[in-house]
Design a protein around this motif. Structure first.
Motif, PDB file in Angstrom:
ATOM      1  N   THR A 103       0.828  -1.206   0.000  1.00 41.20           N
ATOM      2  CA  THR A 103       0.000   0.000   0.000  1.00 41.20           C
ATOM      3  C   THR A 103       0.860   1.254   0.000  1.00 41.20           C
ATOM      4  O   THR A 103       0.554   2.241  -0.689  1.00 41.20           O
ATOM      5  CB  THR A 103      -0.932   0.003   1.221  1.00 41.20           C
ATOM      6  OG1 THR A 103      -1.698  -1.215   1.246  1.00 41.20           O
ATOM      7  CG2 THR A 103      -1.878   1.184   1.181  1.00 41.20           C
ATOM      8  N   GLN A 257      -6.736   3.430   0.556  1.00 35.07           N
ATOM      9  CA  GLN A 257      -7.959   2.631   0.567  1.00 35.07           C
ATOM     10  C   GLN A 257      -8.157   1.857  -0.733  1.00 35.07           C
ATOM     11  O   GLN A 257      -9.249   1.360  -0.980  1.00 35.07           O
ATOM     12  CB  GLN A 257      -9.163   3.539   0.813  1.00 35.07           C
ATOM     13  CG  GLN A 257      -9.155   4.194   2.185  1.00 35.07           C
ATOM     14  CD  GLN A 257     -10.324   5.134   2.395  1.00 35.07           C
ATOM     15  OE1 GLN A 257     -10.954   5.573   1.436  1.00 35.07           O
ATOM     16  NE2 GLN A 257     -10.609   5.454   3.636  1.00 35.07           N
ATOM     17  N   VAL A 278      -6.347  -2.925   2.398  1.00 29.41           N
ATOM     18  CA  VAL A 278      -7.798  -3.115   2.367  1.00 29.41           C
ATOM     19  C   VAL A 278      -8.148  -4.496   1.807  1.00 29.41           C
ATOM     20  O   VAL A 278      -9.139  -5.109   2.219  1.00 29.41           O
ATOM     21  CB  VAL A 278      -8.456  -2.002   1.538  1.00 29.41           C
ATOM     22  CG1 VAL A 278      -9.954  -2.218   1.420  1.00 29.41           C
ATOM     23  CG2 VAL A 278      -8.184  -0.638   2.175  1.00 29.41           C
ATOM     24  N   GLY A 298      -8.873  -2.323  10.144  1.00 35.55           N
ATOM     25  CA  GLY A 298      -9.500  -1.065   9.768  1.00 35.55           C
ATOM     26  C   GLY A 298      -9.086   0.084  10.679  1.00 35.55           C
ATOM     27  O   GLY A 298      -8.843   1.209  10.208  1.00 35.55           O
ATOM     28  N   LEU A 301      -5.578   1.063   9.818  1.00 29.39           N
ATOM     29  CA  LEU A 301      -5.592   1.831   8.571  1.00 29.39           C
ATOM     30  C   LEU A 301      -6.004   3.277   8.834  1.00 29.39           C
ATOM     31  O   LEU A 301      -5.412   4.207   8.279  1.00 29.39           O
ATOM     32  CB  LEU A 301      -6.546   1.177   7.577  1.00 29.39           C
ATOM     33  CG  LEU A 301      -6.745   1.898   6.239  1.00 29.39           C
ATOM     34  CD1 LEU A 301      -5.437   1.996   5.479  1.00 29.39           C
ATOM     35  CD2 LEU A 301      -7.800   1.188   5.400  1.00 29.39           C
ATOM     36  N   VAL A 305      -3.581   6.539   8.046  1.00 29.00           N
ATOM     37  CA  VAL A 305      -4.021   7.661   7.210  1.00 29.00           C
ATOM     38  C   VAL A 305      -3.984   8.965   8.000  1.00 29.00           C
ATOM     39  O   VAL A 305      -3.575  10.012   7.482  1.00 29.00           O
ATOM     40  CB  VAL A 305      -5.441   7.386   6.664  1.00 29.00           C
ATOM     41  CG1 VAL A 305      -5.991   8.626   5.967  1.00 29.00           C
ATOM     42  CG2 VAL A 305      -5.422   6.209   5.705  1.00 29.00           C
TER      43      VAL A 305
END
Length: 321
Positions: A103, A257, A278, A298, A301, A305
């Motif tokens: 990612t 995402q 994701v 989640g 994540l 971010v």
């Protein structure tokens, strides 16, 4: 007999006028405060339905996911509180770190590519007078198309045997190149697809920012003898920084995402070279039904971010302010 000036009728009348004016000012101030409170209540009444929807469908699921990440939730509805065990397990999971690395690499490719493409297109449209509205609509059109549709189209373009890109390369005796099958090219190929799909939105924001720059400032730089590049570097770009910061943040959030394009084009391959965070969350929750673990992914994540956005704020946002 001598009398004091303030005992004269004129003086008494003056004091009465001053007192009356002060009373009128206080009444006006009180009426203004009441009017502002009334307007605030009316505004809140209009805002309440949307605020309620936000709390129920945004804040509620976020809070529920955070609580779910502290449990071992089973598909039959049974659950057990396990505290931070999911997070401890996540920190020791090699697949988590691998997907996070994928990612991060994808974000490092996608964000500069999209921002540069959006900025370049916005500058061209800003300087173009003829058919500006037409080209703006054409460039924005891919943004309103489905991600799945865009991924299917570009999967055919990248196809090893019948793809449009490899057929074009064969005309100059290059290829064929397996864009989606090569682990060193797959992220760049997907980033190109995502940039083509989404750059129109950032282009419109940057174009609005360019149009809001006072023309007098640019004209003054031109009169002082600045070249086009100097005007862009020392005048346009600094004034565009607040808008540029916003674009960088939203594109970075979108990059972290990423899922749809990878799911359709590569299914996470080859050898998990396009297996995003994701995608890892999706597999954990909907393939292995480990909902508590997926919720922990989640939340991590979200934190990643948030930290990335704060770093961008420190590097770019403060200078923009």
């Amino acid at each position: 007999m001598l009398t004091r000036d303030d005992d004269t009728p004129e003086a008494s009348g003056g004091r009465g006028d001053v007192h009356g004016e002060a009373t009128a000012v206080r009444r006006a101030g009180r009426a203004g405060r009441l009017a502002r409170r009334r307007e605030a209540r009316v505004g809140l009444a209009f805002l309440a339905p949307m605020l309620l929807l936000f709390l129920v469908f945004r804040f509620g699921p976020t809070l529920g996911g955070a609580l779910l990440s502290l449990t071992d939730y089973r598909l039959n509805g049974e659950w057990e509180f396990i505290g931070a065990e999911n997070y401890t397990r996540l920190m020791g999971d090699d697949l988590f770190w691998e997907s996070l690395g994928v990612t991060a690499v994808y974000t490092a490719i996608f964000v500069p590519m999209t921002v540069l493409l959006s900025l370049g297109t916005a500058v061209l449209l800003h300087r173009t007078v003829w058919a500006r509205g037409f080209f703006r609509g054409v460039f924005f059109l891919p943004y309103v198309t489905s991600v799945v549709l865009a991924a299917v189209i570009w999967k055919w373009i990248y196809d090893l045997e019948d793809g449009l890109l490899n057929q074009a390369l064969s005309l100059v005796s290059i290829g064929p190149i397996d864009f989606l099958g090569d682990e060193h090219l797959v992220l760049s190929s997907i980033a190109v697809t995502s940039a083509w799909k989404g750059f129109g939105y950032s282009m419109l924001i940057l174009l609005a920012g360019l149009q809001s720059i006072p023309r007098e400032v640019v004209e003054a730089a031109t009169i002082d003898g600045a070249t086009a590049w100097q005007r862009f570097r020392w005048v346009t770009l600094p004034l565009l920084r607040p808008v540029l910061f916003f674009v960088l943040v939203i594109e970075a959030i979108g990059a972290f995402q990423v899922f749809d394009a990878m799911y359709v084009m590569t299914s996470g391959g080859p050898v998990r070279a396009s297996y995003s965070l994701v995608y890892f969350l999706y597999d954990s929750g909907f393939k292995f039904f480990d909902f508590g673990y997926a919720s922990a992914i989640g939340i991590v994540l979200f934190v990643v971010v948030l930290v990335f956005s704060l770093i961008q704020r420190r590097l770019i946002g403060r200078e923009a302010d």
